[in-house]
Write a protein that holds these residues in place. Structure first.
Motif, PDB file in Angstrom:
ATOM      1  N   LEU A 223       0.816  -1.214   0.000  1.00  0.00           N
ATOM      2  CA  LEU A 223       0.000   0.000   0.000  1.00  0.00           C
ATOM      3  C   LEU A 223       0.848   1.261   0.000  1.00  0.00           C
ATOM      4  N   LEU A 224       1.910   1.286   0.801  1.00  0.00           N
ATOM      5  CA  LEU A 224       2.727   2.490   0.922  1.00  0.00           C
ATOM      6  C   LEU A 224       3.541   2.781  -0.328  1.00  0.00           C
ATOM      7  N   THR A 225       3.878   1.753  -1.097  1.00  0.00           N
ATOM      8  CA  THR A 225       4.619   1.956  -2.344  1.00  0.00           C
ATOM      9  C   THR A 225       3.702   2.267  -3.519  1.00  0.00           C
ATOM     10  N   GLY A 226       2.428   2.326  -3.259  1.00  0.00           N
ATOM     11  CA  GLY A 226       1.479   2.643  -4.314  1.00  0.00           C
ATOM     12  C   GLY A 226       1.107   1.466  -5.176  1.00  0.00           C
ATOM     13  N   GLY A 227       1.580   0.280  -4.810  1.00  0.00           N
ATOM     14  CA  GLY A 227       1.224  -0.918  -5.549  1.00  0.00           C
ATOM     15  C   GLY A 227       1.967  -1.093  -6.853  1.00  0.00           C
ATOM     16  N   LYS A 228       3.002  -0.283  -7.097  1.00  0.00           N
ATOM     17  CA  LYS A 228       3.754  -0.399  -8.340  1.00  0.00           C
ATOM     18  C   LYS A 228       4.508  -1.718  -8.361  1.00  0.00           C
ATOM     19  N   GLY A 229       4.231  -2.530  -9.372  1.00  0.00           N
ATOM     20  CA  GLY A 229       4.846  -3.849  -9.450  1.00  0.00           C
ATOM     21  C   GLY A 229       4.127  -4.893  -8.632  1.00  0.00           C
ATOM     22  N   TRP A 230       3.115  -4.460  -7.844  1.00  0.00           N
ATOM     23  CA  TRP A 230       2.366  -5.388  -6.994  1.00  0.00           C
ATOM     24  C   TRP A 230       1.062  -5.761  -7.720  1.00  0.00           C
ATOM     25  N   ARG A 231       1.163  -6.465  -8.780  1.00  0.00           N
ATOM     26  CA  ARG A 231      -0.020  -6.870  -9.529  1.00  0.00           C
ATOM     27  C   ARG A 231       0.196  -8.274 -10.064  1.00  0.00           C
ATOM     28  N   LEU A 232      -0.629  -9.204  -9.638  1.00  0.00           N
ATOM     29  CA  LEU A 232      -0.535 -10.576 -10.127  1.00  0.00           C
ATOM     30  C   LEU A 232      -1.312 -10.752 -11.425  1.00  0.00           C
ATOM     31  N   ALA A 233      -2.409 -10.040 -11.534  1.00  0.00           N
ATOM     32  CA  ALA A 233      -3.247 -10.158 -12.729  1.00  0.00           C
ATOM     33  C   ALA A 233      -4.153  -8.939 -12.807  1.00  0.00           C
ATOM     34  N   ASP A 234      -4.756  -8.741 -13.971  1.00  0.00           N
ATOM     35  CA  ASP A 234      -5.659  -7.611 -14.162  1.00  0.00           C
ATOM     36  C   ASP A 234      -7.110  -7.950 -13.827  1.00  0.00           C
ATOM     37  N   SER A 235      -7.359  -9.226 -13.488  1.00  0.00           N
ATOM     38  CA  SER A 235      -8.707  -9.638 -13.114  1.00  0.00           C
ATOM     39  C   SER A 235      -8.622 -10.798 -12.126  1.00  0.00           C
ATOM     40  N   LEU A 236      -9.724 -11.089 -11.498  1.00  0.00           N
ATOM     41  CA  LEU A 236      -9.758 -12.167 -10.512  1.00  0.00           C
ATOM     42  C   LEU A 236      -9.611 -13.530 -11.194  1.00  0.00           C
ATOM     43  N   PRO A 237      -8.996 -14.526 -10.503  1.00  0.00           N
ATOM     44  CA  PRO A 237      -8.794 -15.850 -11.098  1.00  0.00           C
ATOM     45  C   PRO A 237     -10.091 -16.645 -11.185  1.00  0.00           C
ATOM     46  N   GLY A 238      -9.973 -17.892 -11.631  1.00  0.00           N
ATOM     47  CA  GLY A 238     -11.133 -18.761 -11.775  1.00  0.00           C
ATOM     48  C   GLY A 238     -11.696 -19.227 -10.447  1.00  0.00           C
ATOM     49  N   ALA A 239     -12.786 -19.980 -10.538  1.00  0.00           N
ATOM     50  CA  ALA A 239     -13.532 -20.364  -9.342  1.00  0.00           C
ATOM     51  C   ALA A 239     -12.707 -21.208  -8.378  1.00  0.00           C
ATOM     52  N   THR A 240     -11.908 -22.162  -8.886  1.00  0.00           N
ATOM     53  CA  THR A 240     -11.129 -23.034  -8.003  1.00  0.00           C
ATOM     54  C   THR A 240     -10.100 -22.240  -7.211  1.00  0.00           C
ATOM     55  N   THR A 241      -9.366 -21.373  -7.893  1.00  0.00           N
ATOM     56  CA  THR A 241      -8.375 -20.541  -7.212  1.00  0.00           C
ATOM     57  C   THR A 241      -9.044 -19.595  -6.224  1.00  0.00           C
ATOM     58  N   MET A 242     -10.194 -19.080  -6.583  1.00  0.00           N
ATOM     59  CA  MET A 242     -10.921 -18.194  -5.676  1.00  0.00           C
ATOM     60  C   MET A 242     -11.326 -18.928  -4.401  1.00  0.00           C
ATOM     61  N   ARG A 243     -11.777 -20.165  -4.551  1.00  0.00           N
ATOM     62  CA  ARG A 243     -12.183 -20.930  -3.367  1.00  0.00           C
ATOM     63  C   ARG A 243     -10.973 -21.247  -2.481  1.00  0.00           C
ATOM     64  N   LEU A 244      -9.856 -21.613  -3.092  1.00  0.00           N
ATOM     65  CA  LEU A 244      -8.643 -21.892  -2.318  1.00  0.00           C
ATOM     66  C   LEU A 244      -8.163 -20.629  -1.594  1.00  0.00           C
TER      67      LEU A 244
END
Length: 280
Positions: free
Chosen positions: A132-153
């Motif tokens: 949060l303090l760095t502004g999230g630069k480089g802190w991005r795994l993806a541009d959208s939420l993953p699929g249902a299985t990954t979401m449940r895990l």
């Protein structure tokens, strides 16, 4: 709590818990967290001050924190829902996995030493604060939420770690959501709903985990102090709406800096406790 019968101790104790409750409620509304990052260290110090050892004080602080989070997270989630930023579809996907994770976390609480709770708290809070303090630069795994299985895990993991930390899961779910491109206001609002999913089963789990222990304070059900709960809740409910209102007035960057600074301070507090236990 035995100190409640001591006139010299009752007023400072009530004052400390009322102030903690006010802070918990405000933070619940402002950051979409249950306020556990405030209530856990406050309860821990109060129980330690009453003479209980860390192996009792820490799980009791965590369990009581989860109990306090129940009404504050409900109030916060309703406030964000009225603003139209709470993602109900996501909460439906996470509901059952979070429950499973919370129950495992409560089971761990029965046997884990205090350092486990504190170490988990420090690691998760520092990672989130740095992002949060760095502004999230480089802190991005993806541009959208993953699929249902990954979401449940991910939901199960959020529930497990949150139950061990004694928080409503807002800090962890907020990190997960923003790493997947969810805007900060929507992430904070949805995290308030996550607090409801975690706090209710978490409270029940900690009650069951501590049943039968003869060394717990009076007015406790398992690892939940009913006395601390009753003294904290009124002030917390009064301040939640103020936190929600401020959250929707702040810019994205100011909200990130405020949340990150808050988490960093709490993490340093518990890191100091770990160092003191190791070398004290």
């Amino acid at each position: 709590m035995e100190a409640l019968g001591d006139p010299a101790a009752i007023l400072p104790l009530i004052g400390a818990l009322a102030l903690a409750g006010a802070a918990i409620g405000f933070l619940a509304g402002l950051f979409g967290v249950g306020g556990g990052a405030i209530s856990v260290p406050v309860f821990f110090e109060i129980f330690r001050g009453l003479g209980y050892p860390p192996e009792i004080s820490m799980p009791l602080a965590v369990g009581t924190s989860l109990a306090v989070i129940v009404p504050t997270s409900i109030s916060s989630a309703l406030g964000h829902h009225r603003k139209g930023t709470l993602d109900k579809d996501l909460l439906r996907i996470w509901a059952l996995p979070i429950l499973v994770g919370v129950l495992f976390g409560a089971a761990i609480a029965r046997v884990a030493p205090p350092s486990v709770f504190q170490a988990v708290f420090v690691v998760v809070a520092l990672i989130n604060a740095a992002k949060l303090l760095t502004g999230g630069k480089g802190w991005r795994l993806a541009d959208s939420l993953p699929g249902a299985t990954t979401m449940r895990l991910s939901g199960a993991g959020i529930g497990l770690v949150s139950a061990i930390m004694g928080i409503g899961g807002g800090a962890i779910s907020n990190l997960f959501l923003t790493l997947h491109g969810v805007p900060i206001h929507r992430a904070i609002s949805t995290s308030a709903g996550v607090g409801v999913l975690i706090a209710i089963p978490g409270t029940i789990g900690y009650m069951l985990a501590g049943l039968g222990r003869p060394d717990l304070p009076s007015y406790s059900v398992g690892y939940v102090s009913l006395a601390a709960f009753a003294l904290t809740i009124p002030a917390s409910l009064l301040t939640t709406r103020a936190g929600v209102a401020l959250a929707h007035r702040l810019s994205r960057r100011r909200l990130e800096i405020a949340f990150g600074s808050f988490l960093a301070l709490v993490a340093l507090r518990f890191l100091w406790e770990l160092v003191r236990q190791a070398f004290g």
